[in-house]
Write a protein that holds these residues in place. Structure first.
Motif, PDB file in Angstrom:
ATOM      1  N   ASN A   1     -13.786  -3.135  -4.104  1.00 41.50           N
ATOM      2  CA  ASN A   1     -12.636  -3.536  -3.291  1.00 41.50           C
ATOM      3  C   ASN A   1     -11.398  -3.545  -4.176  1.00 41.50           C
ATOM      4  OD1 ASN A   1     -13.809  -4.199  -0.630  1.00 41.50           O
ATOM      5  ND2 ASN A   1     -14.947  -5.724  -1.795  1.00 41.50           N
ATOM      6  N   VAL A   2     -10.238  -3.475  -3.528  1.00 46.09           N
ATOM      7  CA  VAL A   2      -8.973  -3.537  -4.257  1.00 46.09           C
ATOM      8  C   VAL A   2      -8.516  -4.987  -4.283  1.00 46.09           C
ATOM      9  CG1 VAL A   2      -6.597  -2.735  -4.394  1.00 46.09           C
ATOM     10  CG2 VAL A   2      -8.376  -1.187  -3.572  1.00 46.09           C
ATOM     11  N   TYR A   3      -8.422  -5.554  -5.475  1.00 50.43           N
ATOM     12  CA  TYR A   3      -7.994  -6.948  -5.627  1.00 50.43           C
ATOM     13  C   TYR A   3      -6.470  -7.058  -5.592  1.00 50.43           C
ATOM     14  CZ  TYR A   3      -7.277 -11.522  -7.800  1.00 50.43           C
ATOM     15  OH  TYR A   3      -6.871 -12.800  -8.058  1.00 50.43           O
ATOM     16  N   ALA A   4      -5.769  -6.124  -6.208  1.00 48.03           N
ATOM     17  CA  ALA A   4      -4.299  -6.142  -6.242  1.00 48.03           C
ATOM     18  C   ALA A   4      -3.787  -4.722  -6.067  1.00 48.03           C
ATOM     19  CB  ALA A   4      -3.802  -6.749  -7.550  1.00 48.03           C
ATOM     20  N   PHE A   5      -2.971  -4.532  -5.024  1.00 50.89           N
ATOM     21  CA  PHE A   5      -2.379  -3.218  -4.761  1.00 50.89           C
ATOM     22  C   PHE A   5      -1.098  -3.105  -5.595  1.00 50.89           C
ATOM     23  CE2 PHE A   5      -4.897  -4.370  -1.118  1.00 50.89           C
ATOM     24  CZ  PHE A   5      -5.539  -3.205  -0.749  1.00 50.89           C
ATOM     25  N   ASN A   6      -1.233  -2.659  -6.817  1.00 46.49           N
ATOM     26  CA  ASN A   6      -0.087  -2.602  -7.722  1.00 46.49           C
ATOM     27  C   ASN A   6       0.565  -1.230  -7.806  1.00 46.49           C
ATOM     28  OD1 ASN A   6      -0.514  -5.301  -8.397  1.00 46.49           O
ATOM     29  ND2 ASN A   6      -1.867  -4.790 -10.088  1.00 46.49           N
ATOM     30  N   SER A   7      -0.124  -0.194  -7.369  1.00 46.58           N
ATOM     31  CA  SER A   7       0.400   1.155  -7.571  1.00 46.58           C
ATOM     32  C   SER A   7       1.364   1.589  -6.475  1.00 46.58           C
ATOM     33  CB  SER A   7      -0.756   2.155  -7.652  1.00 46.58           C
ATOM     34  OG  SER A   7      -1.504   2.161  -6.440  1.00 46.58           O
TER      35      SER A   7
ATOM     36  N   THR B   1      -0.781   4.036  11.096  1.00 45.35           N
ATOM     37  CA  THR B   1      -1.794   3.708  10.093  1.00 45.35           C
ATOM     38  C   THR B   1      -1.608   4.620   8.895  1.00 45.35           C
ATOM     39  OG1 THR B   1      -3.345   3.040  11.829  1.00 45.35           O
ATOM     40  CG2 THR B   1      -4.247   3.479   9.646  1.00 45.35           C
ATOM     41  N   VAL B   2      -1.495   4.023   7.744  1.00 42.49           N
ATOM     42  CA  VAL B   2      -1.271   4.812   6.538  1.00 42.49           C
ATOM     43  C   VAL B   2      -2.543   5.562   6.188  1.00 42.49           C
ATOM     44  CG1 VAL B   2       0.464   3.213   5.681  1.00 42.49           C
ATOM     45  CG2 VAL B   2      -1.922   2.880   5.067  1.00 42.49           C
ATOM     46  N   PRO B   3      -2.443   6.640   5.409  1.00 41.90           N
ATOM     47  CA  PRO B   3      -3.646   7.371   4.998  1.00 41.90           C
ATOM     48  C   PRO B   3      -4.590   6.494   4.174  1.00 41.90           C
ATOM     49  CG  PRO B   3      -1.652   8.660   4.596  1.00 41.90           C
ATOM     50  CD  PRO B   3      -1.205   7.289   4.974  1.00 41.90           C
ATOM     51  N   ILE B   4      -5.805   6.997   3.988  1.00 40.98           N
ATOM     52  CA  ILE B   4      -6.805   6.259   3.214  1.00 40.98           C
ATOM     53  C   ILE B   4      -6.260   5.982   1.824  1.00 40.98           C
ATOM     54  CG2 ILE B   4      -9.126   6.362   2.247  1.00 40.98           C
ATOM     55  CD1 ILE B   4      -9.951   8.083   4.571  1.00 40.98           C
ATOM     56  N   TYR B   5      -6.400   4.735   1.405  1.00 42.29           N
ATOM     57  CA  TYR B   5      -5.814   4.310   0.135  1.00 42.29           C
ATOM     58  C   TYR B   5      -6.548   4.964  -1.026  1.00 42.29           C
ATOM     59  CZ  TYR B   5      -3.684   1.235  -3.307  1.00 42.29           C
ATOM     60  OH  TYR B   5      -2.973   0.750  -4.373  1.00 42.29           O
ATOM     61  N   ARG B   6      -5.765   5.502  -1.952  1.00 40.60           N
ATOM     62  CA  ARG B   6      -6.305   6.114  -3.162  1.00 40.60           C
ATOM     63  C   ARG B   6      -5.835   5.309  -4.360  1.00 40.60           C
ATOM     64  NH1 ARG B   6      -8.896  10.798  -2.428  1.00 40.60           N
ATOM     65  NH2 ARG B   6      -8.668  11.798  -0.383  1.00 40.60           N
ATOM     66  N   VAL B   7      -6.761   5.007  -5.216  1.00 40.78           N
ATOM     67  CA  VAL B   7      -6.507   4.122  -6.350  1.00 40.78           C
ATOM     68  C   VAL B   7      -5.675   4.842  -7.406  1.00 40.78           C
ATOM     69  CG1 VAL B   7      -7.607   2.839  -8.211  1.00 40.78           C
ATOM     70  CG2 VAL B   7      -8.601   2.821  -5.929  1.00 40.78           C
ATOM     71  N   GLU B   8      -4.713   4.125  -7.962  1.00 40.70           N
ATOM     72  CA  GLU B   8      -3.874   4.636  -9.035  1.00 40.70           C
ATOM     73  C   GLU B   8      -3.592   3.493 -10.006  1.00 40.70           C
ATOM     74  OE1 GLU B   8      -0.324   6.371  -7.505  1.00 40.70           O
ATOM     75  OE2 GLU B   8      -1.362   7.868  -6.288  1.00 40.70           O
ATOM     76  N   PRO B   9      -3.197   3.820 -11.240  1.00 36.73           N
ATOM     77  CA  PRO B   9      -2.779   2.751 -12.162  1.00 36.73           C
ATOM     78  C   PRO B   9      -1.530   2.072 -11.628  1.00 36.73           C
ATOM     79  CG  PRO B   9      -3.188   4.826 -13.332  1.00 36.73           C
ATOM     80  CD  PRO B   9      -3.186   5.144 -11.868  1.00 36.73           C
ATOM     81  N   PRO B  10      -1.340   0.752 -11.779  1.00 38.41           N
ATOM     82  CA  PRO B  10      -2.254  -0.220 -12.406  1.00 38.41           C
ATOM     83  C   PRO B  10      -2.948  -1.107 -11.383  1.00 38.41           C
ATOM     84  CG  PRO B  10      -0.019  -1.055 -12.437  1.00 38.41           C
ATOM     85  CD  PRO B  10       0.017   0.209 -11.623  1.00 38.41           C
ATOM     86  N   ASP B  11      -3.633  -0.516 -10.413  1.00 42.00           N
ATOM     87  CA  ASP B  11      -4.377  -1.314  -9.439  1.00 42.00           C
ATOM     88  C   ASP B  11      -5.461  -2.140 -10.141  1.00 42.00           C
ATOM     89  OD1 ASP B  11      -2.936  -0.438  -7.276  1.00 42.00           O
ATOM     90  OD2 ASP B  11      -4.281   1.225  -6.833  1.00 42.00           O
ATOM     91  N   ILE B  12      -5.801  -3.269  -9.525  1.00 43.59           N
ATOM     92  CA  ILE B  12      -6.884  -4.112 -10.018  1.00 43.59           C
ATOM     93  C   ILE B  12      -8.012  -4.075  -8.995  1.00 43.59           C
ATOM     94  CG2 ILE B  12      -7.566  -6.428 -10.722  1.00 43.59           C
ATOM     95  CD1 ILE B  12      -4.735  -6.973 -11.547  1.00 43.59           C
ATOM     96  N   LEU B  13      -9.203  -3.737  -9.446  1.00 42.93           N
ATOM     97  CA  LEU B  13     -10.353  -3.560  -8.577  1.00 42.93           C
ATOM     98  C   LEU B  13     -11.358  -4.691  -8.787  1.00 42.93           C
ATOM     99  CD1 LEU B  13     -10.946   0.240  -9.275  1.00 42.93           C
ATOM    100  CD2 LEU B  13      -9.505  -0.759  -7.502  1.00 42.93           C
ATOM    101  N   THR B  14     -12.073  -5.019  -7.725  1.00 36.77           N
ATOM    102  CA  THR B  14     -13.193  -5.950  -7.799  1.00 36.77           C
ATOM    103  C   THR B  14     -14.473  -5.145  -7.611  1.00 36.77           C
ATOM    104  OG1 THR B  14     -11.874  -7.768  -6.906  1.00 36.77           O
ATOM    105  CG2 THR B  14     -14.257  -7.996  -6.828  1.00 36.77           C
TER     106      THR B  14
ATOM    107  N   PRO C   1       5.158  -5.163  -3.712  1.00 36.90           N
ATOM    108  CA  PRO C   1       3.938  -4.368  -3.486  1.00 36.90           C
ATOM    109  C   PRO C   1       3.798  -3.982  -2.022  1.00 36.90           C
ATOM    110  CG  PRO C   1       3.402  -6.682  -3.807  1.00 36.90           C
ATOM    111  CD  PRO C   1       4.871  -6.543  -4.111  1.00 36.90           C
ATOM    112  N   TYR C   2       3.258  -2.809  -1.802  1.00 36.38           N
ATOM    113  CA  TYR C   2       3.084  -2.281  -0.451  1.00 36.38           C
ATOM    114  C   TYR C   2       1.660  -2.548   0.013  1.00 36.38           C
ATOM    115  CZ  TYR C   2       2.869   1.035   3.406  1.00 36.38           C
ATOM    116  OH  TYR C   2       2.709   1.614   4.641  1.00 36.38           O
ATOM    117  N   THR C   3       1.543  -3.180   1.192  1.00 32.73           N
ATOM    118  CA  THR C   3       0.231  -3.484   1.755  1.00 32.73           C
ATOM    119  C   THR C   3      -0.050  -2.724   3.045  1.00 32.73           C
ATOM    120  OG1 THR C   3       1.111  -5.402   2.956  1.00 32.73           O
ATOM    121  CG2 THR C   3       0.260  -5.775   0.728  1.00 32.73           C
ATOM    122  N   GLY C   4       0.932  -1.990   3.576  1.00 32.74           N
ATOM    123  CA  GLY C   4       0.681  -1.123   4.728  1.00 32.74           C
ATOM    124  C   GLY C   4       1.184  -1.642   6.051  1.00 32.74           C
TER     125      GLY C   4
END
Length: 381
Positions: free
Chosen positions: A232-238, A75-88, A258-261
């Motif tokens: 929520n994370v709409y697109a995991f772009n980072s 299990t990957v670590p807790i996801y941390r938001v970075e540019p250019p992620d798209i959030l809802t 893109p990496y989804t885990g």
């Protein structure tokens, strides 16, 4: 099994930390195989110089380090938001504070007891241009622009006292026209911030979803009463990994995915429709490391994972991994020969074309082709 491996690594690191604190004369307790330390079994006790540096460190970070695979994923670590992620982002409660001043376009619910029977005051009213509320033909207008709901109620009551004996006014805000909707998709900008419209920007780079939810709620608190925020994370772009296909001397191709885990080697290759004509079965993963020249190379048995369903080398990919597909050496040799021979073929082709053209245009060819047409050499005599 994963917990066992984690416990083993923690034991190694604890022993290493004990040596850092205790110096070279400390003792460390570590599980070392029988074959590694002659005459010892099970648990071995030795100095840091003899055990940690030669054995424990090898099992913590050496070539035998456990790597997640198809049937043994991590299990990957807790996801941390970075540019250019798209959030809802959804804000369920956008209720202004009691200090909110009424603006043009706001809708209020107004009810007055004690009015004239044929001209009641009850229902929804809109603050009209000029900041006034029209109470009807018999009552006139009341200016409430910029006033709070409580103050506007007092102004309406004072206005009606000029015509009514004992009016009782009830006023509440239904809809604030000056409230900008926040819910929707938001892009994390290059500076790591998201824009919340008229409510400003907020730095969210490096935050988890829970941290960001609380940060957005705190940021909106001066504008709304206890806002409830969902993120929520709409697109995991980072986060991404890369597939590099060697092109047999005709240029390498690079694909960013893109990496989804949950991607394995098979998942990654399925997104590029498998191996191409120029590819060979020599495939490996180059996994970067923070330290220079310490990247990890994981060879992949393509025939094993594809034909025999072996999972030993069907590794789970991590962000930043380079999945490299080497070219077929015969195809590469053919391409190299083509590069070398192609210029010579062009030179010979131009030479042959020039010689043929000169021979056609020289001698009797011009004379025989003039006038009545072509005359065969056998008929000229």
């Amino acid at each position: 099994m994963n917990q066992l491996r984690q416990s083993y690594r923690q034991l190694c690191l604890i022993g290493l930390a004990m040596c850092w604190l205790g110096g070279s004369g400390c003792a460390v307790l570590a599980p070392i195989p029988l074959s590694e330390i002659p005459g010892q079994g099970g648990m071995a006790i030795g100095s840091c110089d003899q055990v940690l540096t030669s054995q424990v460190a090898q099992y913590c970070d050496g070539p035998d380090t456990w790597v997640p695979r198809e049937l043994d994923k991590a299990t990957v670590p807790i996801y941390r938001v970075e540019p250019p992620d798209i959030l809802t982002i959804d804000v369920m409660l956008q209720v202004p504070h009691s200090t909110y001043g009424l603006n043009v376009g706001d809708r209020v619910l107004l009810s007055v007891v004690g009015t004239f029977p044929d001209e009641p005051i009850a229902g929804e009213y809109v603050v009209q241009p000029g900041g006034v509320i029209d109470l009807g033909f018999g009552y006139g207008q009341v200016e409430v622009g910029g006033q709070t709901v409580l103050h506007a109620k007092s102004l309406i009551n004072a206005h009606l006292l000029n015509q009514l004996r004992n009016p009782r006014v009830s006023l509440s805000l239904l809809d604030a026209s000056g409230t900008q909707p926040i819910s929707g998709e938001h892009l994390v900008g290059p500076d790591g911030t998201i824009t919340l419209g008229q409510y400003g920007s907020l730095l969210v780079a490096g935050m988890t979803l829970d941290e960001m939810r609380h940060a957005i709620a705190d940021h909106l608190s001066p504008f709304f009463v206890r806002p409830m925020v969902s993120v929520n994370v709409y697109a995991f772009n980072s986060k991404a990994f890369y597939i590099i296909t060697q092109g047999g001397g005709l240029g390498d191709s690079l694909v960013r995915l893109p990496y989804t885990g949950n991607e394995t080697v098979m998942d990654a290759l399925s997104q590029i429709n498998g191996l191409s004509y120029v590819s060979s079965s020599r495939i490996w993963i180059a996994r970067p490391n923070r330290e220079s020249k310490t990247s990890q190379i994981l060879p992949i048995d393509w025939e094993g994972i594809s034909q025999r369903a072996e999972v030993e080398t069907n590794y789970q990919l991590l962000p930043g991994d380079r999945l490299y597909i080497a070219h077929n050496r015969l195809v590469a040799l053919d391409g190299a020969i083509a590069k070398l021979v192609a210029p010579i073929e062009r030179i010979f082709g131009f030479t042959l074309l020039g010689t043929s053209t000169a021979s056609r245009l020289s001698g009797d060819v011009l004379g025989n082709n003039s006038g009545s047409g072509f005359i065969a050499p056998s008929l000229r005599n």
